[in-house]
Design an enzyme around this catalytic site. Structure first.
Site, PDB file in Angstrom:
ATOM      1  N   ASP A   1      -9.297  -4.611 -14.649  1.00  0.00           N
ATOM      2  CA  ASP A   1      -8.468  -4.635 -13.443  1.00  0.00           C
ATOM      3  C   ASP A   1      -8.047  -6.065 -13.112  1.00  0.00           C
ATOM      4  OD1 ASP A   1      -7.216  -3.682 -11.167  1.00  0.00           O
ATOM      5  OD2 ASP A   1      -8.960  -2.582 -10.435  1.00  0.00           O
TER       6      ASP A   1
ATOM      7  N   ASP B   1      -2.290   3.444  -8.120  1.00  0.00           N
ATOM      8  CA  ASP B   1      -3.397   3.841  -7.248  1.00  0.00           C
ATOM      9  C   ASP B   1      -3.018   5.053  -6.403  1.00  0.00           C
ATOM     10  OD1 ASP B   1      -5.198   1.973  -8.092  1.00  0.00           O
ATOM     11  OD2 ASP B   1      -4.872   0.572  -6.435  1.00  0.00           O
TER      12      ASP B   1
END
Ligand code: GLA
Length: 737
Positions: free
Chosen positions: A479, A549
């Site tokens: 990430d 997301d």
């Protein structure tokens, strides 16, 4: 080869025909040549010919980019435009900023004596197979550029890049460097497609007319960014549709600041220049040094946007992904993030893993919160050891438990980041990107480590290597939840600091590359606050990407739709998460959520502890069904039958296996109105004479009773799904008998 035959057939092409010239002589599927008489270089591959030549002034000029020409077709030597500022009107392959150029250049250089004029002329070339290397030199000094071209035999996709070498005796400052320019013939009818977005709303397809002036798509963030994808497509005219018409397209393989400039000049010539973002750029090139640009890929489709996606997907599977040419299908994964957020514990993860395994999940991924003092996003990044409170015996007991359930184990990391509240930052406050004496802007309470610094790379590589060596980890979710601010690099001389835009990305790539070399079985996902780092550069080093997301299954339809214009569905991770969705509070049925996620690489991010018995009963056969169809969904040919864009009330996609013998059709109704039936769906790409059996997924119901019929029947008679209420979805598999 089998993979591509179907795509070619579906597009109305024949690759086989291209291997035999009209005179009957065999012609290679891809080749490169130089015609001494006309001074024209030519690359042929797939259904594409690309040509450029050395014009009378010695400048490299574009000649042709379009459908494949006959081998005997002769292309004339380009002439230049012959007007006052002729250099500006010449569609150059790689324009130096000089000689009166006013259009967007590929290369802009400042020399220490104050000279900023650069005019590049042809010097020499080399041809090998289907690749050409052309060397240019400034008309007066030893600044060389080597242009690399190659063409793919199957898809006709070209790869272009440039190497800039300073053979003068003094440093040269590269102020702007592109991989190259794609030139299109004069026309006022072009329209541009591009992908814009933001966090939670990535890859939205945009369309606009190409008019005089420039459209700039870019990232100034040091990473790829959510805002635009480094991708473009240009439709030849208003008649171009999803299925028909000529489209040029291209994508930049770079995960740092980038820029694509789509420029129409006063003669209605259009060019697309792409490479490093010149904003705040300044690469000091020492004598003898070379700067390599990213690769700019480009192709042409004759059959609309659908063929653009077919070509790109096939090319990415065969040439870009780390496991190319045969990337294995993505396992069904479970990820703990939406269920537990930072609140991970050994027992809690094990309980989720038990439930995930019971429904057929193949990979269990523990997300953020497992390390150091990480209880929320204010601390811990940089200190990559398991939290002793949460994992008193390290990760091994959890990993063993997961292996015992028949799944492999994946772990979230955010290697380039550091919290102010961390041992790493306390020890090395100067390892972050910053300017001395200036504020250090935080985002999500974190700073960015400077991956341009060798000691930072060494640290990141060593902790990742240790983690993977000491634990049986099959997968990393890598990430990156922020972008550059105050992009300083005070450890190097002021005139070297702007190299950060290149060296950071090279450092990041270098760590990924070395990690993969040391741990070849480990798979990696590129995530960046959702889809903030998706591009062909990172896709060479990672096996999949986190699309967004935003896991709301309705919003995802358009995010996924846009995504597939540029990237293969194989890498497009899509999770089934809780309802109401955390992002927008929308409630949807479990089967709707599944069918939306099954359009990509399926994952689950639900809180399985909240599931009822019924939910497990619903999920298990859906996961089993997905495993059957995933080779088709992930590696087949995608047809966007009905678009979800522009508030469409209905959408549908179809994926067809490369051999045409299997297909899966998805249909989604937003809101039933006045009891209108859902529109009939007309599948594409089936073999007309072959009989297919229709098998519903998740109890889909239909108009009519026919379940077995020819490909022609399904394609022309269509399928009438019965969809009722709001957020209704259905899917069927068509199997050749
Ligand atoms: C980012 C990712 C999420 C999750 C969190 C964890 O937002 O996109 O999927 O991993 O970080 O902090």
């Amino acid at each position: 080869m089998a993979r591509f035959k179907n795509a070619a057939r579906l597009c109305g092409l024949s690759l086989i025909a291209f291997s035999v010239a009209s005179a009957g002589a065999a012609v290679p599927a891809a080749q490169a040549s130089f015609n001494e008489a006309s001074h024209v270089f030519r690359l042929d591959g797939g259904n594409v010919t690309y040509a450029f030549g050395v014009n009378a002034q010695g400048i490299l000029e574009s000649v042709y980019w379009g459908a494949r020409l006959a081998p005997e077709d002769q292309l004339e030597r380009p002439k230049g435009k012959g007007r006052a500022f002729e250099i500006d009107d010449t569609p150059q392959e790689f324009a130096g900023w000089g000689g009166g150029l006013l259009a967007e250049p590929s290369l802009k250089v400042s020399f220490p004596d104050g000279n900023r004029d650069l005019v590049l002329h042809y010097v020499s070339h080399e041809i090998e197979g289907a690749a050409i290397k052309v060397t240019l030199r400034d008309i007066e000094r030893d600044l060389f550029v080597t242009l690399h071209y190659s063409i793919d035999a199957e898809t006709g996709i070209l790869a272009r890049s440039a190497e800039i070498t300073n053979k003068t005796k003094a440093p040269a400052l590269i102020e702007q460097a592109a991989a190259g320019e794609w030139n299109l013939p004069p026309s006022s009818e072009y329209s541009l497609r591009y992908l814009s977005g933001r966090w939670g709303g990535e890859t939205q397809l945009q369309s606009k007319a190409i008019e005089p002036g420039a459209t700039v798509l870019e990232s100034r963030r040091g990473t790829t960014g959510h805002e635009f994808a480094p991708w473009f497509a240009v439709a030849q005219n208003a008649a171009v549709t999803e299925w028909d018409g000529q489209v040029w397209f291209g994508a930049l393989a770079w995960s740092g600041s980038w820029r694509l400039t789509v420029e129409q000049d006063a003669l209605q010539q259009v060019k697309i220049v792409g490479g490093f973002n010149p904003f705040d750029f300044g690469y000091s090139l020492a004598p003898g040094a070379t700067l390599s640009t990213p690769v700019f890929y480009g192709g042409v489709a004759q059959h609309g946007f659908s063929e653009v996606s077919h070509l790109e997907s096939n090319f990415q599977l065969a040439h870009i992904l780390p496991q190319a040419p045969h990337p294995r299908v993505r396992p069904v994964l479970y990820n703990s993030w939406e269920a537990t957020a930072f609140n991970v514990t050994e027992q809690g993860q094990e309980a989720l893993a038990d439930k995930a395994a019971s429904i057929g999940v193949e990979r269990f991924v523990m997300d953020d919160g497992w390390f150091s003092t990480r209880k929320d996003d204010h601390a811990g990044l940089g200190d990559w050891y398991p939290d002793p409170g949460k994992f008193p015996h390290g990760l091994k007991p959890l990993i063993d438990h997961i292996h015992g359930l028949g799944m492999d184990f994946g772990l979230w990391v955010e290697p380039e980041m550091v919290n102010e509240n961390s041992d790493l930052y306390r020890k090395h406050p100067d390892w972050i990107i910053h300017f001395d004496g200036r504020p250090r802007t935080q985002a999500r309470s974190q700073f960015m480590l400077n991956m341009a610094m060798p000691e930072v790379r060494a640290y990141v590589l060593s902790f990742l290597d240790k983690l993977l060596s000491e634990n049986d980890i099959a997968f990393l979710k890598w990430d990156a939840n922020r972008v550059f601010a105050e992009p300083g690099w005070p450890q190097v001389a002021p005139d070297q600091q702007k190299k950060i835009y290149v060296d950071y990305v090279e450092g990041y790539y270098g760590v990924l590359r070395e990690l993969r070399r040391r741990h070849p079985k480990v798979e990696i996902e590129s995530c960046s606050g959702g889809g903030g780092r998706v591009d062909l550069g990172v896709m060479k080093l990672t096996d999949e990407v986190w699309t967004s997301d935003n896991t709301d299954p309705f919003d995802r339809l358009s995010i996924q739709d846009g995504f597939t214009y540029a990237y293969t569905p194989q890498v497009m991770m899509a999770w089934v998460t809780d309802s109401p969705n955390w992002y927008n509070r929308r409630s949807t049925s479990l089967s709707y959520r599944f069918l939306s996620a099954m359009q990509g690489s399926l994952g689950l991010g639900v809180d399985l502890n909240k599931w009822t018995e019924d939910d497990f009963v619903t999920a298990k056969p859906l996961i089993a069904a997905y495993k059957q169809i995933r080779p088709i969904v992930q590696q087949g040919v995608l047809y966007r039958l009905v678009s979800p864009r522009n508030s469409s009330n209905f959408s549908s996609t179809e994926s067809v296996s490369q051999d045409g013998k299997g297909a899966v059709v998805f249909a989604f109704l937003h809101a039933e109105q006045m009891q209108y039936p859902a529109p009939t769906i007309y599948p594409r790409g089936l073999l007309p004479d072959v009989v297919y059996t229709l098998e519903p997924i998740a109890g889909a119901t239909f108009e009519g009773t026919q379940r077995s019929a020819s490909g022609a029947f399904w394609m022309h008679h269509g399928i009438g799904f019965k969809l009722e209420g709001d957020y209704a979805a259905a899917a069927v598999v068509l199997k050749a008998q």
